[in-house]
Every structure is written in C-alpha cells, then in structure tokens.
Design an enzyme around this catalytic site. Sequence first.
Site, PDB file in Angstrom:
ATOM      1  CB  CYS A 477       6.715   0.929   0.132  1.00 53.59           C
ATOM      2  SG  CYS A 477       6.087  -0.004   1.525  1.00 53.59           S
ATOM      3  NE  ARG A 506       5.867  -8.917   4.613  1.00 47.64           N
ATOM      4  CZ  ARG A 506       4.876  -8.558   3.791  1.00 47.64           C
ATOM      5  NH1 ARG A 506       3.740  -9.237   3.799  1.00 47.64           N
ATOM      6  NH2 ARG A 506       5.030  -7.538   2.966  1.00 47.64           N
ATOM      7  CD  GLN A 524       5.707  -8.599  -1.729  1.00 42.48           C
ATOM      8  OE1 GLN A 524       6.165  -7.471  -1.667  1.00 42.48           O
ATOM      9  NE2 GLN A 524       4.579  -8.946  -1.140  1.00 42.48           N
ATOM     10  CG  ASP A 526       6.987  -4.440  -3.847  1.00 44.72           C
ATOM     11  OD1 ASP A 526       5.872  -4.012  -4.173  1.00 44.72           O
ATOM     12  OD2 ASP A 526       7.545  -4.145  -2.779  1.00 44.72           O
ATOM     13  CG  HIS A 528       6.553   0.976  -4.356  1.00 49.46           C
ATOM     14  ND1 HIS A 528       7.453  -0.035  -4.110  1.00 49.46           N
ATOM     15  CD2 HIS A 528       5.557   0.823  -3.455  1.00 49.46           C
ATOM     16  CE1 HIS A 528       7.032  -0.776  -3.095  1.00 49.46           C
ATOM     17  NE2 HIS A 528       5.888  -0.273  -2.682  1.00 49.46           N
ATOM     18  CE  LYS A 611      -7.177  -3.502   1.007  1.00 49.25           C
ATOM     19  NZ  LYS A 611      -6.430  -4.492   1.785  1.00 49.25           N
ATOM     20  CG  HIS A 658       2.005   0.713  -2.234  1.00 50.86           C
ATOM     21  ND1 HIS A 658       3.109   0.484  -1.438  1.00 50.86           N
ATOM     22  CD2 HIS A 658       1.504   1.914  -1.838  1.00 50.86           C
ATOM     23  CE1 HIS A 658       3.261   1.493  -0.591  1.00 50.86           C
ATOM     24  NE2 HIS A 658       2.301   2.373  -0.808  1.00 50.86           N
TER      25      HIS A 658
END
Length: 784
Positions: A477, A506, A524, A526, A528, A611, A658
Amino acid sequence: MEDLKAMRCRTWCGCQEKFRNHIIRVILRNISQFVILPNFSTLLSTDCFNLKSTSQLNRTKRKMEAPAAVPAPVPDNNNSKPPKNDQKGNPKANQKGSNKKEKPAKSAPVELPNVEFIETRMKKYEELKKKYEEELTSKPDEPIKITLPDGAVKDGVKDKTRPLDVALMISKGLADSVVVAKVDGVLTDLQQPLDKDCKLELFKFDTPEGKDVFWHSSAHIMGAALERFYGAKLCTGPPVEDGFFYDSRIADGQRSISPEEFEHIEKIINQIINEKQVFEKLWIRKEDALEMFKYNPYKYEILKEKVPDGTKCSVYRTGTLVDPCRGPHIPNTNRIKGFKLIKNSSSYWKGKAENDQLQRLYGIAFPDKKMLTEWIKFQEEAALRDHRNIGKAQELFFFHPLSPGCAFFLPHGARIYNKLQELIRFEYRKRGFTEVVTPNLFNCELWEKSGHWAHYKENMFQVSIENQTHALKPMNCPSHCLMFAHRTRSYRELPIRLADFGVLHRNEASGALTGLTRVRRFQQDDAHIFCTIDQIAQEMRGAFDFLSHIYGIFGFNFKLELSTRPENFLGEIETWNTAEAQLKEILDQFCEASGRSWKLNPGDGAFYGPKIDIHIEDAIKRSHQCATIQLDFQLPIKFNLEYTGAAENETVRPVIIHRAIYGSLERMIAILTEHVAGKWPFWISPRQAVVIPISAAQNDYAQKVQNRLWSEGFFVDVDVSDKSFEKKVREGQLAQYNYILVAGGREVEGNQVNVRNARTNAVEGTKLVDEVVAYFKQMAAEYK
C-alpha cells in the site's frame, strides 16, 4: 605365606574394583549423550558410586533407562509406608533377588514435590482472600433486576446472585451446559456475583464466546500441570482458533518438553479435572500481585507493564495454580470431559528472538467425550489432506534450512502458482484493474511516513545501505500511494485500481512458520482502489462480485463479517459513521441478492477504517480467513494524496480500498491442496494427462500425441518406459493425473486415443486427438 597370599588377593580384588568402576564411568558418560541424567556428577563421584554386584548394576541401569525427566510419584501420606533403610540409611534392596520380576507399582499422581513458589504463592493468596471475604460479608442485601435476552426479568440479590444461579432458575440442563455469561455486554464469570440491575446473556460451548472461555480455562489447567510436573514458570496461555497453548520456561531454559511425557502430563490434568477444582477470582492490588509473582519474571513483567499503578488486577486460583488473568473462566474443572495434548514447539518471550526461549504446549478440550472422539477423527482426515505431505508426494514444493520460511516451488508447484495468477490477471482485464510493479526495498522513511515503522518494524527485514536503514516491503500500500502521488490526478481518472503481485517479506518468528500457511516470503493478489467517497458503494459491490466469482470456481462457501470503529481509531467520527452505514447497506443488498448473511464484529476494525473480512469454508468444514476489503481514510492523509475536483481550484482527498481475494498465493495453495485433497481440478492440475502406449510399437505415436497436447498448452506427459501397461496405468492414477490417454494399434491408425478418467476409472471412449484438444480447452475455459 598365608598372609602374603591374602594380601595379593586383596590387591587383585582392589584392582578389579577400580577397573570395574572406571569402565562403568566410561559407559555412563557415553549414555549421558543420549539420556538426561540428573546429578550426573554425583553419580560419577567415588563416594556414592560403589557397585558390588551385577544385580545392583542392573538396577542402576534400569533407573537410568527410565525417562529421567519424569519425576517420581508422590506417595500418599495416608496409605503409603516409608521404605525400610539399611544401616547406611539407603533404601534396602529387594531381598528376594533380582531374577524375580517385580510387580509394577500402582499408578499414582505423577507430580513434582516441593515446588517452593507454589506454597509461597498459595499462602499469599489465602491472606488476600480472607480480607476480601471480610469486606464482602459486611455488605447488606439489596434486591436487583436481571433482564434476559427474551425480555424476561429475574429477581436477584446484589453481590450474591450469580449468573449461574440465574441459569439454574431457568433449567438445570442450562446451568450444567452454560460456559460463560455476558453482563451488560461484558463477558463475566458464571460464579461472579452481580452488583446491579443488568442485562444478562448466557453462552454455551457451541458459541465463539463459549469456545474461547472454555479453552482459556483449559489452558489454565494445563499450566497447573506444567508447574507440578516440571516446576515450570508460566508465561502466557491464550485460546486459539482450534484449542489453546501455554508458553513456559523450564529449568532456566535447560529443559524442553518431550511428546513422550504427554501421558504423564495428561495424568495430572485428568486428576485436576476429576477433583472438580473451582475457578476462583480475586481482585488484588498491583503491589500485592507483584509480591505474589516476584518468583516469575514473565508474570512480573506483564503485571508491571499492563496494570496501572494504584489499581487492582484479577487473579484466578484453580487448585494449586494462581494466575494473573482477566478471565472469565468456567465454573470448575469438571466441566471438561475430554482433554488431549496435541503438540509442542519452542517459542520466544513476547515473540522476539532476542528474548528467552520458551516451551509451547498445545492442547484441545471439550465438554463431551464424544466431541473429542469426533475431533480426533477429523484430525485424522485433515492429516490425510495435509498440504505438506501432499506437496512432498506430488513434488510441488519444499523448504530448506538455508532459506527458512521461504518455499521452493518445483515445476509442478509452479504450474499451480502461475495458474492462480493467470486467473486473477484475466479478471483484472475485465474489471478495470491495472497491474503495476513496485520495488522490494525501501528506505525506512517510507515506513515512518505510513506509520508501519512504529508498529511493525520488528517484523520487517532491515538492511543498512550507505548508513541509512532500508527494509524489504511487507505490504504494497505505501508504494501504491507513491504511485498515485507522483503526478497530479483528476476526478475524471477515478477510480484508479492498482494491482500488484510484488514479492513481500515478513520476519515471522521461526516457531510460527507452518508449511505454506505461514511463511516469510510470499506474493499477494493485492490491489488498492483510489476513489471518491461517492464511489465507495460501487467499488464495494464490484469487490463482492469479484470474490464471489473466484470462490465459486473453487467451490468455497464463505461468510462475511463487518468490523467497525475500534477504540484507537484515527479520523473523524462522522466519516467513520458514514462509511460504516454505507458498508452495512452494501452488505444487506449483497446478502439479500445472494441468500447469505453477515455478522457484525463491533470495535474490531483497523485503526484507519472499517473492514469486511471474508471467511471461506473448505471441503471438511474448516474456516479460513483469506479475502479482506478495507476502507482507509488515513493513508491519503499521511501521504497528502489529492485529486482536482469538478469545481474550480478544488482539491479533494481520495479514499483507499485495500482489497485481496487469495490473500497470499502460498496460503491459498495450502488451502486448495487440502480442500481438494491433492486431486486437482483439470484446469489447474499440474498433471492433466499422461499418454500410455499399449506396447513399445506405439511409443513414437504416444510421443507425437504428447507433443501435440503440450503445444496446445496442456500439462501432458508420456510413459514409454519398459513397465507393464497395467503398472503404468496404476502409477498414473496414484500420481493424480486427471486423464490417461491410451494408444494402441487401432488408435495409431485412426489418429486417436482411448480416453480414461484416472479419478473414476471410467472409460470415456475413443476420440480423435483434435477432439481431445477441444475437450480439454472446453474444460479449462469452464474451470472444471
């Protein structure tokens, strides 16, 4: 002459004695490499190590071969007599000789005697309890009203009537099965007296609240057993998704838990359960708590940090265990009818590798023995589906100690990985997403600006470059915010949907790494979405449609959960209220159209926005949280993101959504592997078909068919080995090919293959190779 002979004899015997003792010392040293020997230096000392006979040596050997970590049973003072001693004060040996088999002693509670801190702690607890009871008895009786969820009102007495008493007013069956109460929205012990008019809810084990409390109480019981068995210093013991664990420090880190000791620990646990020990709560001052737990540096540190000065904290007593804890807990230990230790591992205090290493023990417990039996059967089924075993058998992936927590995807595993990406990429093009590529390494200034550095830097891999700290990105992000901000944006461009399969890292604790479900390196799906407040509704509907389509392909059912404003929220309440109202409306519309329902999870949103979490259910009814949709009002502020509005000289701040559907591809592959039990659907299968000639005469033709199908994009192999035809077919089935294509003389003449479904063993008939290509393309297009 006789004196000389006697002297020589004594000298010879003395040499034998010294030689024998020397040999035994050598043996003991070798054994000590494999067996933990208590007081080993004492055993090797000359004074105590004086074995005179083979029978004595055998008895010593038996003692050493017994599990050294298992403390001796504590004799019952009322029934057992102390053993008789010889003139030196040692227990007498078996007078009947060592050749006769000794009868096994009756089982007694396996317990570590004289753990000094337990006695000291109990004494302090009793002193404080007495003061508390004196205060309680001085209070006068006052009537209170207790309102139940159905509107019924029960009468009670202030500081005397307990939730358990109210349950008994309703029915004895409810009182026997209820686990915990909620008083005015706060979870409370069933044994805790009510102190005012209130609303009361009661929860059984089959509720999330009931499971959490039941397993938390079970962890306390396990902690008590760890204290009594090892003299362990307890750390933390929370409930988890499927059971509970307790971390502890044993013998200053010199001792670890062994699965061979589970049986002995479970004996103590069952003893505690059968004793029907009450969970007793007591409020004490912080200074008294620090005094009570000064023997345990971990509990002491928790109390020092978590309990404000000048306030009180609660402790719970269960038998010999006294533990600082918020609670609540079940009424007594006998509510547990089925208990089982599952596994053990190592961990670190507070999850930090630089802290003390701890021993973690996992367990499971139920209020019914049948539930434990069913759980064990379920685990056996789950073990057959374990992605780690299937991954090894099908050569999909592996791990290596030189790169811990990072999966090596082998060719067949990479095929699945790529297919998952291809599916999402295909949908991105249809749904207006633009894929981007962002760096892996960033200066820590980025993470300080986003706020991640203050809360997450310990989970980031850091490196120093030219005297400046950089870190591998753990999420995408912030880099997408930089992309949005790199030039002026107009309202006409919105919504902007940026998608990124970038590699993330991570720094997960080594003890938390579990196959593909918890790794250090991952990717991911992922994305946005940068949009206006007015566009939130349409983008959320699009996100629901996207995840419904993807999960439908895999056959997943899913549940929705809305998490709202937490206590540590950032931003304006009005903005939060508007966003939450929008999400509720969208969820209502989606669920009404799809026949689903959603659940409210108040106060559990992210600090930057509400969320929606999506929990999928696999083939054996396990729940997994993969997809998430989150509104973010804070990152646009932190990065000063703006776009020009429709009005002249108007600048407006966007909202970020997200969004992820798989979550990490690694975790999704683990879930899918276990969902299909390694029997992959054709479209994603790494082994879609194998061509098998009936005899060597058809080998060239079989190779030709394989080349044609491979060129069409299918994962097809050919087996032209000298194995028998039957063996080839059987191996094709075991390897989980979807189809076996048989080529005989007749098939060669007609440019055909005989198609067999390897899963069902059904013969689908002879087809032209062109027909097979078309058939395979159709199945791939329909995700079958």
